[in-house]
Design a protein around this motif. Structure first.
Motif, short mmCIF file in Angstrom:
data_model
loop_
_atom_site.label_atom_id
_atom_site.label_comp_id
_atom_site.label_asym_id
_atom_site.label_seq_id
_atom_site.Cartn_x
_atom_site.Cartn_y
_atom_site.Cartn_z
N VAL A 438 0.84 -1.19 0.00
CA VAL A 438 0.00 0.00 0.00
C VAL A 438 0.88 1.24 0.00
CG1 VAL A 438 -1.82 1.27 1.21
CG2 VAL A 438 -1.79 -1.23 1.27
N ILE A 439 0.55 2.19 -0.84
CA ILE A 439 1.27 3.46 -0.86
C ILE A 439 0.27 4.61 -0.90
CG2 ILE A 439 3.28 2.49 -2.06
CD1 ILE A 439 2.34 3.90 -4.60
N ALA A 440 0.73 5.78 -0.53
CA ALA A 440 -0.09 6.99 -0.66
C ALA A 440 0.36 7.73 -1.90
CB ALA A 440 0.07 7.87 0.57
N ARG A 441 -0.58 8.07 -2.75
CA ARG A 441 -0.26 8.80 -3.98
C ARG A 441 -1.00 10.13 -3.97
NH1 ARG A 441 1.59 5.05 -8.33
NH2 ARG A 441 1.54 6.95 -9.58
N GLU A 442 -0.40 11.11 -4.60
CA GLU A 442 -1.06 12.41 -4.76
C GLU A 442 -0.91 12.84 -6.21
OE1 GLU A 442 -1.15 16.77 -2.54
OE2 GLU A 442 -0.34 15.03 -1.51
N ASP A 443 -1.48 12.04 -7.09
CA ASP A 443 -1.38 12.34 -8.51
C ASP A 443 -2.17 13.59 -8.87
OD1 ASP A 443 -1.50 8.90 -8.66
OD2 ASP A 443 0.22 10.01 -9.38
N THR A 444 -3.19 13.89 -8.09
CA THR A 444 -3.89 15.16 -8.21
C THR A 444 -3.54 15.99 -6.99
OG1 THR A 444 -5.74 14.12 -9.37
CG2 THR A 444 -6.13 16.28 -8.38
N PRO A 445 -2.88 17.16 -7.15
CA PRO A 445 -2.44 17.96 -6.00
C PRO A 445 -3.56 18.22 -5.01
CG PRO A 445 -1.55 18.85 -8.04
CD PRO A 445 -2.53 17.78 -8.43
N GLY A 446 -3.25 17.98 -3.73
CA GLY A 446 -4.21 18.22 -2.68
C GLY A 446 -5.22 17.11 -2.47
N VAL A 447 -5.12 16.03 -3.28
CA VAL A 447 -6.06 14.92 -3.14
C VAL A 447 -5.27 13.63 -2.92
CG1 VAL A 447 -8.04 13.70 -4.15
CG2 VAL A 447 -7.62 16.11 -4.72
N PRO A 448 -4.80 13.39 -1.70
CA PRO A 448 -4.03 12.16 -1.43
C PRO A 448 -4.96 10.95 -1.45
CG PRO A 448 -4.41 13.35 0.61
CD PRO A 448 -4.94 14.22 -0.48
N ARG A 449 -4.44 9.83 -2.00
CA ARG A 449 -5.23 8.61 -2.08
C ARG A 449 -4.36 7.43 -1.67
NH1 ARG A 449 -9.85 9.19 -4.93
NH2 ARG A 449 -9.99 6.99 -5.50
N LEU A 450 -4.95 6.51 -0.91
CA LEU A 450 -4.27 5.27 -0.57
C LEU A 450 -4.55 4.25 -1.67
CD1 LEU A 450 -5.02 4.88 3.25
CD2 LEU A 450 -2.82 5.38 2.20
N THR A 474 -15.30 -3.95 3.20
CA THR A 474 -16.08 -4.34 4.38
C THR A 474 -15.21 -5.07 5.40
OG1 THR A 474 -18.07 -4.52 3.02
CG2 THR A 474 -18.11 -5.61 5.17
N ALA A 475 -14.37 -5.98 4.90
CA ALA A 475 -13.50 -6.74 5.81
C ALA A 475 -12.51 -5.83 6.52
CB ALA A 475 -12.76 -7.82 5.02
N LEU A 476 -11.95 -4.87 5.81
CA LEU A 476 -10.97 -3.96 6.41
C LEU A 476 -11.63 -3.02 7.42
CD1 LEU A 476 -8.71 -2.99 3.37
CD2 LEU A 476 -8.16 -4.54 5.24
N LEU A 477 -12.86 -2.58 7.12
CA LEU A 477 -13.55 -1.67 8.02
C LEU A 477 -13.85 -2.31 9.37
CD1 LEU A 477 -15.99 0.13 5.57
CD2 LEU A 477 -14.28 1.25 7.03
N ALA A 478 -13.82 -3.64 9.41
CA ALA A 478 -14.05 -4.33 10.67
C ALA A 478 -12.85 -4.24 11.60
CB ALA A 478 -14.40 -5.80 10.40
N VAL A 479 -11.67 -3.95 11.04
CA VAL A 479 -10.45 -3.95 11.86
C VAL A 479 -9.67 -2.65 11.78
CG1 VAL A 479 -10.15 -6.45 11.82
CG2 VAL A 479 -9.19 -5.08 9.96
N LEU A 480 -10.00 -1.78 10.83
CA LEU A 480 -9.24 -0.54 10.66
C LEU A 480 -10.18 0.66 10.65
CD1 LEU A 480 -6.86 -1.59 7.71
CD2 LEU A 480 -6.25 -1.41 10.13
N PRO A 481 -9.68 1.83 11.09
CA PRO A 481 -10.49 3.05 10.97
C PRO A 481 -10.74 3.37 9.50
CG PRO A 481 -8.55 3.39 12.36
CD PRO A 481 -8.37 2.08 11.68
N GLU A 482 -11.76 4.15 9.26
CA GLU A 482 -12.14 4.47 7.88
C GLU A 482 -11.01 5.15 7.11
OE1 GLU A 482 -15.69 6.92 5.54
OE2 GLU A 482 -15.60 6.92 7.73
N TYR A 483 -10.23 6.00 7.82
CA TYR A 483 -9.20 6.74 7.11
C TYR A 483 -8.05 5.85 6.63
CZ TYR A 483 -6.63 6.73 11.59
OH TYR A 483 -5.98 6.36 12.73
N MET A 484 -8.00 4.59 7.08
CA MET A 484 -6.94 3.68 6.66
C MET A 484 -7.38 2.72 5.55
SD MET A 484 -5.09 2.76 10.30
CE MET A 484 -3.76 1.82 9.55
N ILE A 485 -8.57 2.90 5.02
CA ILE A 485 -9.07 2.02 3.97
C ILE A 485 -8.61 2.53 2.61
CG2 ILE A 485 -11.13 0.96 2.98
CD1 ILE A 485 -10.56 0.29 5.95
N PRO A 486 -8.00 1.67 1.79
CA PRO A 486 -7.52 2.11 0.46
C PRO A 486 -8.63 2.70 -0.39
CG PRO A 486 -6.61 -0.04 1.01
CD PRO A 486 -7.65 0.27 2.06
N ASP A 487 -8.27 3.68 -1.20
CA ASP A 487 -9.21 4.28 -2.14
C ASP A 487 -9.26 3.50 -3.45
OD1 ASP A 487 -7.67 6.93 -0.73
OD2 ASP A 487 -9.86 6.90 -0.67
#
Length: 877
Positions: A438-450, A474-487
């Protein structure tokens, strides 16, 4: 200008516990509103008295100083009251957001050893743990007749105030331990700057699991200001936040860049008498430009959880000058290299933080604590530590600190610090997934996406079905906060790796953002040439449904891809186009139209406009051994918008012109094209690798013509002097001696990067064998065809030019941009051999990457920043 670093020592009550600041405010502002929550108003007297009564109940339940108490309450005044109550009892609190996954909260309770969990009837029995539950409803009822004299517990500044869990790289969160005195020091410092008084109203939106919530709560309570508490639903609604700001006379609001952008998009037009606290992640220039005219003050706030929320702050008054500023009181900041050398001269290094804010390490994680909390080599205090942030930075000349991103792969998205390994750990648990990155990308400035890159057991690649993506989400939301779910999810057949066997995150492909970043609707090919170009792009770039308006560079196009595209176009059409054509014809539509032109009309000038617009002194960059200039595009795009950049490509790439094999002639050809383009100047000339030698000769010729050469730059070029004047015996002796030193240095390189060293040495050995074979058996060498043949011939003639070129001293200064990572032996690692030839001196700028990757993301951004500074300084001379 003489700069004094880390002169931040200020006397403060180090023995005072955090809740004493609240008690002092309550004594001074008894009937003043402390907390507003919808229609509820809680006075300072009510807050303090209720907290005291609950503290006494905790003590009755057996809580002793140093015990740990978890608290999981929805956002309401009682949430804040209970935090103060826990501190008054002498215990340490663990803040728990009930909206977080149940498993995560249960882990925190177990790991922290919490004796008690304060929660509400809504969550009664919800969390499986060995802790004793105290329901807030019961606590309020049981204590309504308790006295309000303060509990007889001697809490000091050295005691722990809280343990806050942050994302962990091994798949489990880690608990950061913060003492009372660290929070007291920060609150007293922030009272002065950015500044707060009892007349202020602070809007509080941060979840208590986010460290900046400590500022939302304790800073206003420390001076008698009012907290406007926002519930979790409204905190995610930009329009609602903007309305609250407008209608409630809010004077201070702390939020992440993501929240500020969300509010700005909701029609924020009028200026508000507001202090903006912007923290959690880096502030972008465009955000500052929008916030400055809409508020009274804008503050950029930086600091890891491990050093108590904020360690460095800066009032931003100019969007062109965004730094993180200076340390808060009693805080020391160092920029150190790999050897812990203190870099105070503007060099880039890792940010280390010392002082009163440094936490006590990670709970139950001694190995990780030892790795991140190191002995403070700059302090004489026994046991004093520095926190290694993992962030890159540098000092400006005036002592301000510039933040330059992460060293490792921990990232911040929408203000939340995320260990990507934790997401990867939970993805691999999902059925059918064998590998995950998993990486964080910001291909559009100001819009970071996992973005999650996955290898499936089935080997499937391509686009993930919506059904499958929803299942993973759904599976990830059971164990991780929403902000950690990939886009986004990308399926790969294999995860790319670097030469040393590590995951090559830079090589992970850009996802298909057609539904996000392609502003135009999909337009199918309309002509035969558009169909041809589209088919070739889609095949070579592995993309579907490329629109005729899509841009080659925005789709992730690079020089190697361009070579393949142009070679395929030549193969099909018989027309050869320069790679540089893509600078001005970067869309399918424009490139297809370019194919309509007769081959005779296609120009192969050496001078290529990479970024021709702008009023600053233009930069002319000479190609390296790869001959084309396309790889300079990313560097050029990261320079100032007003900075023109031109490239110089080799003569003979069209297969018609005769390549030049004399350095002076190659340079003269390029000089002629530059002067025809700009007869007056001034000039800035740079060269990459082989191109550095050409640029040196160009500068020499231009100076002889009386031209004003403001800057000569070498992009990782070694001044390799010709041996043509040596006798045959001396040539052999030098070659043997050089080979001996190269062999002797190999173990050093091997220790630093074993796989990369083996790969490089193997490639070099193969090249030597091929050269020998060509000399011994010229008739058996298979001749290359087309573009490969032309480039091969130019390379051979350029090699001849270099071997015969005699370097002589020139009255000029060289700006040497030196790759940090070494991949081969050099006699002069420091100045790369240029000292005898630059009579005005050599100034070295270390840039990230190795010789072949200095232009690759993310190195290009740091390279561009240093280069632009040099260009601007040169232009002012």
């Amino acid at each position: 200008m003489e700069v004094t670093f880390n002169n931040t020592n200020v006397n403060y009550p180090k023995d005072k516990p955090l809740h004493d600041l609240v008690i002092e405010s309550a004594n001074k502002f008894r009937d003043k509103i402390a907390i507003s929550f919808f229609d509820r108003k809680v006075t300072y007297k009510e807050l303090n008295d209720t907290a005291t009564r609950i503290a006494k109940l905790l003590i009755e339940k057996g809580i002793q100083k140093g015990d740990v108490i978890g608290m999981a309450l929805d956002r309401c005044p009682e949430m804040i009251i209970c935090l103060v109550a826990i501190l008054k009892s002498g215990a340490t609190y663990v803040p728990l957001d009930p909206e977080y996954p149940k498993d995560r909260i249960e882990f925190m309770l177990e790991d922290s050893g919490a004796k008690v969990l304060i929660t509400s009837a809504k969550y009664k029995g919800h969390f499986a743990s060995d802790t004793t539950e105290i329901l807030i409803e019961d606590a309020l009822s049981l204590t309504k007749n308790y006295t309000t004299d303060e509990p007889e517990v001697q809490v000091t500044g050295a005691d722990l105030a809280y343990i806050l869990y942050t994302s962990g790289s091994t798949g489990k969160p880690k608990g950061v331990q913060i003492a009372h005195h660290s929070m007291v020091n920060l609150m007293l410092s922030l009272q002065k700057a950015p500044g707060i008084t009892s007349a202020d109203k602070v809007m509080a939106t941060a979840t208590i699991c986010f460290d900046i919530a400590g500022v939302d709560i304790y800073l206003p309570l420390s001076v008698g200001a009012e907290i406007l508490l926002i519930d979790s639903i409204m905190a995610k609604d930009g329009r609602a936040l903007l309305d609250m700001l407008r209608h409630n006379n809010v004077t201070i609001f702390q939020a992440t860049p993501y929240t500020w952008r969300m509010m700005l998009e909701m029609g924020w037009v009028k200026k508000h008498p507001l202090k903006v606290f912007c923290g959690g992640e880096a502030m972008a220039k465009d955000l500052a430009e929008k916030l400055l005219p809409k508020s009274n003050q804008v503050w950029n706030m930086y600091g890891p959880t491990e050093t108590t929320i904020y360690s460095i702050i800066k009032q931003v008054t100019d969007a062109e000058d965004i730094t993180i500023g200076w340390p808060v009181d009693n805080t020391q900041v160092y920029i150190l290299d790999e050897n812990l050398k203190n870099l105070t001269n503007g060099e880039i290094g890792e940010i280390y933080i010392g002082g009163e804010g440094v936490g006590r390490g990670y709970l139950n994680r001694p190995e990780l604590s030892a790795e991140r909390f190191i002995p403070n080599i700059f302090s004489e205090i026994p046991g004093d530590t520095l926190y290694r942030t993992g962030d890159l930075g540098k000092f400006k000349e005036d002592g301000e600190i510039v933040y330059l991103g992460r060293v490792d792969h921990q990232v911040k998205v929408r203000g939340y610090r995320i260990e990507l390994g934790e997401i990867e750990h939970n993805l691999i648990k999902q059925e059918g997934i064998s590998k995950a990155v998993v990486i964080a990308r910001e291909d559009t400035p100001g819009v970071p996406r996992l973005v999650a890159y996955l290898v499936l057991d089935t080997g499937s690649t391509g686009i993930v079905s919506k059904e499958q993506q929803d299942k993973w989400q759904t599976a990830l939301l059971a164990v991780l906060p929403e902000y950690m779910i990939p886009d986004d999810y990308v399926l790969l057949s294999i995860i790319p790796s670097t030469p040393n066997g590590k995951i090559d995150r830079k090589a992970l492909p850009k996802p298909d953002y057609s539904h996000i970043i392609r502003t135009d609707e999909y337009v199918a090919p309309r002509t035969s040439n558009e169909k041809l170009v589209t088919d070739i792009w889609e095949e070579i770039m592995s993309l579907d449904k490329i629109s005729v308006y899509d841009n080659f560079f925005e789709l992730g196009g690079r020089s190697l891809i361009a070579v393949r595209i142009m070679a395929r176009l030549e193969e099909v059409t018989g027309k050869r186009l320069p790679l540089a054509t893509l600078f001005e014809h970067a869309t399918v539509e424009k490139l297809a139209a370019r194919l309509e032109i007769n081959a005779e009309a296609i120009t192969w000038d050496s001078l290529v406009p990479i970024k021709p617009k702008g009023t600053k002194m233009p930069l002319y960059i000479v190609h390296g051994a790869g001959l084309n200039v396309l790889l300079f595009n990313a560097l050029a795009m990261n320079l100032d918008e007003d900075q023109p950049v031109y490239g110089l490509q080799a003569k003979g790439l069209n297969g018609i012109d005769e390549p030049l094999d004399v350095m002076e002639d190659i340079a003269a050809n390029y000089v002629e094209e530059i002067i025809n383009h700009d007869p007056v100047g001034p000039y800035a000339v740079a060269g990459y690798s082989l191109g550095g030698l050409i640029a040196y000769e160009m500068a020499k010729q231009m100076l002889a013509m009386g031209k004003d050469v403001k800057m000569l730059a070498m992009f990782d070029t070694y001044a390799d002097q010709t041996k043509k004047l040596d006798s045959p015996v001396k040539k052999v002796a030098k070659s043997i001696w050089t080979l001996t030193k190269q062999i002797a240095y190999t173990p050093v390189l091997f220790v630093e990067d074993p796989k990369r060293t083996v790969e490089y040495k193997s490639r070099e050995l193969k090249r030597r064998v091929v050269r020998i074979f060509k000399k011994l058996f010229p008739g058996k060498v298979k001749k290359k065809q087309g573009f490969a043949a032309y480039t091969n011939e130019i390379n051979e003639k350029s090699d001849k030019a270099q071997k015969n070129y005699l370097l002589t001293p020139v009255d000029i200064k060289i700006e040497l941009f030196r790759a940090k990572k070494k991949t081969f032996y050099m006699d002069d690692f420091k100045l790369l051999g240029w000292k005898p030839y630059a009579l005005k001196g050599v100034r070295v700028h270390d840039i990230p990457g190795e010789h072949n990757t200095i232009f690759a993301p993310p190195n290009d951004k740091q390279f561009a920043e240093v280069l632009q500074k040099c260009l601007d300084e040169a232009a002012e001379k």
